[in-house]
Design an enzyme around this catalytic site. Structure first.
Site, PDB file in Angstrom:
ATOM      1  N   ARG A 106       0.696  -1.148   0.398  1.00 58.58           N
ATOM      2  CA  ARG A 106      -0.092   0.157  -0.141  1.00 58.58           C
ATOM      3  C   ARG A 106       0.572   1.373   0.348  1.00 58.58           C
ATOM      4  O   ARG A 106       2.192   1.611  -0.364  1.00 58.58           O
ATOM      5  CB  ARG A 106      -1.039  -0.091   1.692  1.00 58.58           C
ATOM      6  CG  ARG A 106      -0.164   0.385   2.626  1.00 58.58           C
ATOM      7  CD  ARG A 106      -1.106   0.200   3.644  1.00 58.58           C
ATOM      8  NE  ARG A 106      -0.585   0.526   4.792  1.00 58.58           N
ATOM      9  CZ  ARG A 106      -1.339   0.015   6.570  1.00 58.58           C
ATOM     10  NH1 ARG A 106      -2.297   0.117   6.186  1.00 58.58           N
ATOM     11  NH2 ARG A 106      -0.316   0.049   7.320  1.00 58.58           N
ATOM     12  N   CYS A 110       1.798   9.058  -5.383  1.00 57.71           N
ATOM     13  CA  CYS A 110       2.116  10.474  -4.478  1.00 57.71           C
ATOM     14  C   CYS A 110       0.879  11.502  -4.627  1.00 57.71           C
ATOM     15  O   CYS A 110      -0.014  11.715  -5.162  1.00 57.71           O
ATOM     16  CB  CYS A 110       2.975  10.838  -5.973  1.00 57.71           C
ATOM     17  SG  CYS A 110       3.135  12.268  -6.521  1.00 57.71           S
ATOM     18  N   GLU A 145      -3.741   7.240   8.499  1.00 52.23           N
ATOM     19  CA  GLU A 145      -2.429   7.408   8.390  1.00 52.23           C
ATOM     20  C   GLU A 145      -1.550   8.118   7.926  1.00 52.23           C
ATOM     21  O   GLU A 145      -0.483   8.156   7.994  1.00 52.23           O
ATOM     22  CB  GLU A 145      -1.721   6.532   9.511  1.00 52.23           C
ATOM     23  CG  GLU A 145      -2.446   5.900  10.555  1.00 52.23           C
ATOM     24  CD  GLU A 145      -1.552   4.668  10.988  1.00 52.23           C
ATOM     25  OE1 GLU A 145      -0.833   4.091  10.422  1.00 52.23           O
ATOM     26  OE2 GLU A 145      -2.437   3.579  12.109  1.00 52.23           O
ATOM     27  N   CYS A 156       8.871  12.850  -6.438  1.00 48.19           N
ATOM     28  CA  CYS A 156       8.809  12.463  -7.655  1.00 48.19           C
ATOM     29  C   CYS A 156       9.387  13.662  -8.667  1.00 48.19           C
ATOM     30  O   CYS A 156       9.422  15.155  -8.240  1.00 48.19           O
ATOM     31  CB  CYS A 156       7.785  11.871  -8.058  1.00 48.19           C
ATOM     32  SG  CYS A 156       6.040  12.926  -8.192  1.00 48.19           S
ATOM     33  N   CYS A 159       6.187  15.854  -7.504  1.00 47.38           N
ATOM     34  CA  CYS A 159       6.513  16.636  -6.250  1.00 47.38           C
ATOM     35  C   CYS A 159       7.126  17.907  -6.082  1.00 47.38           C
ATOM     36  O   CYS A 159       7.955  18.602  -5.063  1.00 47.38           O
ATOM     37  CB  CYS A 159       6.763  15.602  -4.772  1.00 47.38           C
ATOM     38  SG  CYS A 159       5.840  14.399  -4.492  1.00 47.38           S
ATOM     39  N   GLU A 307      -7.744   2.838  16.127  1.00 46.47           N
ATOM     40  CA  GLU A 307      -7.408   2.244  16.367  1.00 46.47           C
ATOM     41  C   GLU A 307      -6.029   1.174  17.489  1.00 46.47           C
ATOM     42  O   GLU A 307      -5.519   1.610  17.573  1.00 46.47           O
ATOM     43  CB  GLU A 307      -5.990   1.206  14.967  1.00 46.47           C
ATOM     44  CG  GLU A 307      -6.503   1.955  14.173  1.00 46.47           C
ATOM     45  CD  GLU A 307      -5.684   1.269  12.885  1.00 46.47           C
ATOM     46  OE1 GLU A 307      -4.392   0.737  13.247  1.00 46.47           O
ATOM     47  OE2 GLU A 307      -5.932   2.079  11.837  1.00 46.47           O
TER      48      GLU A 307
HETATM   49  C1  GAL Z   1      -1.952   0.673  11.508  1.00 48.55           C
HETATM   50  C2  GAL Z   1      -2.664   0.887  10.262  1.00 48.55           C
HETATM   51  C3  GAL Z   1      -4.097   0.087   9.800  1.00 48.55           C
HETATM   52  C4  GAL Z   1      -3.144  -1.333  10.052  1.00 48.55           C
HETATM   53  C5  GAL Z   1      -2.792  -1.802  11.269  1.00 48.55           C
HETATM   54  C6  GAL Z   1      -1.260  -2.818  11.640  1.00 48.55           C
HETATM   55  O1  GAL Z   1      -1.551   1.719  11.663  1.00 48.55           O
HETATM   56  O2  GAL Z   1      -3.552   2.328  10.088  1.00 48.55           O
HETATM   57  O3  GAL Z   1      -3.905   0.242   8.410  1.00 48.55           O
HETATM   58  O4  GAL Z   1      -2.374  -1.392   8.995  1.00 48.55           O
HETATM   59  O5  GAL Z   1      -1.575  -0.706  11.601  1.00 48.55           O
HETATM   60  O6  GAL Z   1      -0.708  -2.655  10.826  1.00 48.55           O
HETATM   61 ZN    ZN Z   2       5.792  12.526  -5.677  1.00 47.71          ZN
END
Ligand code: GAL
Ligand code: ZN
Length: 665
Positions: A106, A110, A145, A156, A159, A307
């Site tokens: 993931r 950019c 995040e 790039c 940017c 989270e």
């Molecule tokens: C966080 C992120 C989640 C998941 C979790 C566990 O940093 O927001 O999407 O990746 O960590 O790795």
């Molecule tokens: Zn870029």
């Protein structure tokens, strides 16, 4: 806005549809009221350009709603689908070495790329319109995040263009940029903005620190603008839904104070036992508390945890298993520091993909185990408390200035390999945490006058306005602390040369910096009224110009010279700390600061028992948290009753949490 107590992060698209009603029922039984979804599922919802399929998501939302569970939806811009990448490979980000980072994980995007922006606009507009009128969708999260990609993204061409525009707006003429960056050094002068490049590595040698600082500021601005771009579409389509973002504690890639201005409330991702910890067995109770205090301070209001760790964590490598009670303790530490709602990541451990070992409330087989039992007991017990306590925050009389600009500049030049801006902040925070003294963080822009004590470590970059603001804080009766490497540079990271250092603050600190020593591979010693303490990393060698000496160095050729000083001005004081202190010394400095200010601990507790308090108009809620895996004993202050009415004999079992209440008259 409706309030929620507990929630979970849910990915129905990872499971057969037949399971969804069962999941929703189990969630409701457990006490879950809110679910966050959809932040990584672009490919499923738009498999081909302009062809939107939200039917499954609609169905999942309906099923959750039938159990009384509401939903927050995330926009999926942290994971563009392959069909977009195939068509526009140029949106894949470029690292500092000029290499593309390709599809397969993931964050393969950019954030400045105009073509990517159009893909996002199309998706987010459709998404926002589709859910605008859905009463069960109560809020949005933009991306995920923000800033959590490799530190070295993105360099790039797109940017680079944006960086040039940013510089043009800031400096207007190239002559001003050349001056601000000191490009006379090593023949680095530029003829025009078009010839400025993003700071790719490897550079032939050390990078110009002024360029490096501006690039960090630019990157933060770009990320905040990327958020604003999506937030605007969401707000326009659905003005009655909230927008929050899952922030990452002390992360500084985007300046969270700036990002926070766009949010209805801040959220935190809290993984106290994350697999990424370098020393998983060490005590992190203070650091966990500090990050929660920081997130609350982003908007100076209560926040959510979007989270919260719900099991053992890991990707390729795993962290430690949460000990019995620890998941609940960590969740309640978040509550104690001002979280209104705790959303656990994730509902069920995933059978596929990179995060197979980032465990959820449920194990892979979906059958409740220990994590479920512990967390459902926690929810049952504390949901009424969370319902009642919505909104109040800890009341702090002490603030720590965490300036993102200072942090950027210190990160570029840490001076000592083991010291950082955050480690220096933690020296002070940990001492306050050991003493159970509540702390807020403040930004450069915040009003300091609401506090009795202000700790501003390493105020490296200093301008007239900042110096004046600090001075008037002290003159008006505040206890101010400044430390080594304060007042060294100007706003563009050039050294002050006009006379005394710490610059522009002679009257404030009452000291002059003569020289300094960097304690590489060695410790130093500080003597205070015959007591000896250790000091680390750095020693300012000081002359006095008005301050009195509290403690002196006990080592080296500067033995007997001032290490810690106090300058009285107006109704207050400025303490200056010339070195990094050991725990005993920082405990003493905290007493020296807080005593005259009349700031006292909430409670004296043994090490590892944290006392924290949230204060509403008519009640004080005192939390006792045993952060350690051993039984501990402590008292409680007069006037507090156990919130759960269970007798308290002063014993806290390992990872125990107790809450007490006091009615205010
Ligand atoms: C966080 C992120 C989640 C998941 C979790 C566990 O940093 O927001 O999407 O990746 O960590 O790795
Ligand atoms: Zn870029």
């Amino acid at each position: 806005m409706k309030s929620y107590t507990f929630g979970t992060d849910y990915y129905p698209e990872h499971w057969p549809k037949e399971r969804w009603p069962e999941d929703a029922r189990m969630m409701r039984e457990m006490g879950i009221e809110i679910v966050r979804m959809a932040e990584f599922s672009w490919q499923k919802f738009e498999p081909r350009e302009g062809e939107f399929h939200f039917e499954d998501l609609d169905e999942a939302i309906e099923i959750l709603a039938s159990e009384g569970i509401d939903v927050i939806l995330g926009t999926p811009s942290a994971a563009p689908p392959k069909w977009i990448i195939d068509r526009n490979p140029e949106i894949q980000p470029m690292d500092q070495n000029g290499l593309r980072r390709y599809f397969g994980s993931r964050h393969h995007d950019c954030q400045s790329n105009p073509v990517y922006r159009e893909h996002i606009r199309r998706y987010v507009t459709a998404f926002a319109k589709h859910y605008a009128k859905n009463p069960h969708v109560v809020g949005w999260q933009v991306d995920n995040e923000l800033g959590n990609s490799h530190n070295d993204l993105c360099y790039c061409d797109s940017c680079q263009n944006r960086f040039r525009l940013w510089l043009r707006e800031k400096y207007e003429t190239i002559e001003r940029l050349n001056e601000a960056w000191g490009t006379a050094f090593w023949s680095q002068g530029y003829d025009d903005f078009e010839s400025v490049s993003v700071p790719k590595t490897p550079a032939a040698g050390g990078l110009n620190p002024s360029l490096a600082l501006d690039f960090k500021r630019f990157t933060s601005d770009l990320i905040c603008e990327f958020h604003a771009f999506q937030a605007e579409i969401l707000r326009k389509a659905a003005p009655d839904k909230f927008i929050t973002h899952n922030l990452m504690g002390f992360c500084s890639k985007p300046n969270y104070y700036e990002l926070g201005k766009q949010l209805d409330f801040a959220s935190q991702d809290q993984y106290p036992g994350g697999h990424f910890l370098a020393d998983p067995n060490a005590y992190h109770g203070d650091r966990n508390a500090a990050e929660l205090d920081f997130i609350r301070s982003v908007k100076h209001q209560s926040f959510w945890v979007m989270e919260q760790q719900s099991g053992i964590t890991g990707w390729e490598i795993l962290g430690r298993a949460p000990r019995p009670g620890q998941l609940g303790l960590w969740a309640m530490q978040s509550v104690a520091h001002g979280a209104d709602t705790i959303v656990f990541f994730r509902w069920r451990s995933c059978a596929m993909g990179t995060e197979q070992y980032w465990h959820g409330i449920l194990p892979h087989n979906g059958v409740p185990g220990r994590y479920y039992r512990e967390l459902s007991a926690l929810m049952r017990k504390y949901a009424p408390l969370l319902q009642e306590m919505h909104g109040p925050v800890p009341k702090a009389e002490v603030a720590i200035l965490r300036s993102i600009d200072q942090e950027y500049a210190i990160d570029i030049q840490p001076h000592h390999p083991d010291n950082s801006y955050i480690s220096e902040i933690m020296t002070y925070y940990s001492a306050l945490h050991r003493a159970n003294i509540p702390v807020d963080f403040v930004s450069d822009e915040d009003d300091f006058s609401a506090y009795k004590v202000l700790i501003a470590p390493k105020h490296f970059l200093m301008n007239e306005a900042q110096a004046e603001k600090l001075k008037s804080f002290a003159e008006n009766g505040g206890q101010l602390l400044l430390s080594w490497r304060s007042g060294i540079k100007d706003d563009t990271n050039l050294c002050h040369t006009g006379g005394v250092v710490p610059a522009i603050m002679e009257k404030l600190t009452g000291v002059k910096l003569l020289e300094y020593d960097c304690l590489r591979d060695t410790e130093g010693c500080v003597e205070w009224d015959g007591e000896q303490y250790s000091c680390l990393h750095w020693c300012d060698i000081l002359d006095l110009c008005g301050a009195e000496v509290l403690a002196e160095y006990g080592h080296e050729f500067y033995k007997g010279t001032p290490a810690i000083t106090r300058n009285t001005l107006g109704k207050g004081n400025c303490l200056y700390i010339g070195t990094t202190m050991d725990d005993r010394l920082s405990d003493r400095v905290v007493r020296e600061l807080c005593g005259p200010a009349g700031v006292s601990p909430l409670l004296e507790t043994p090490f590892g028992v944290e006392a924290a308090m949230r204060v509403s108009d008519n009640k004080e809620y005192l939390f006792l948290l045993n952060l350690l895996g051993e039984e501990q004993k402590t008292g409680i202050p007069a006037g507090f009753e156990p919130w759960d009415r269970e007798a308290f004999d002063g014993t806290l079992s390992p990872y125990d949490v107790r809450v007490f209440v006091k009615e205010l008259q």
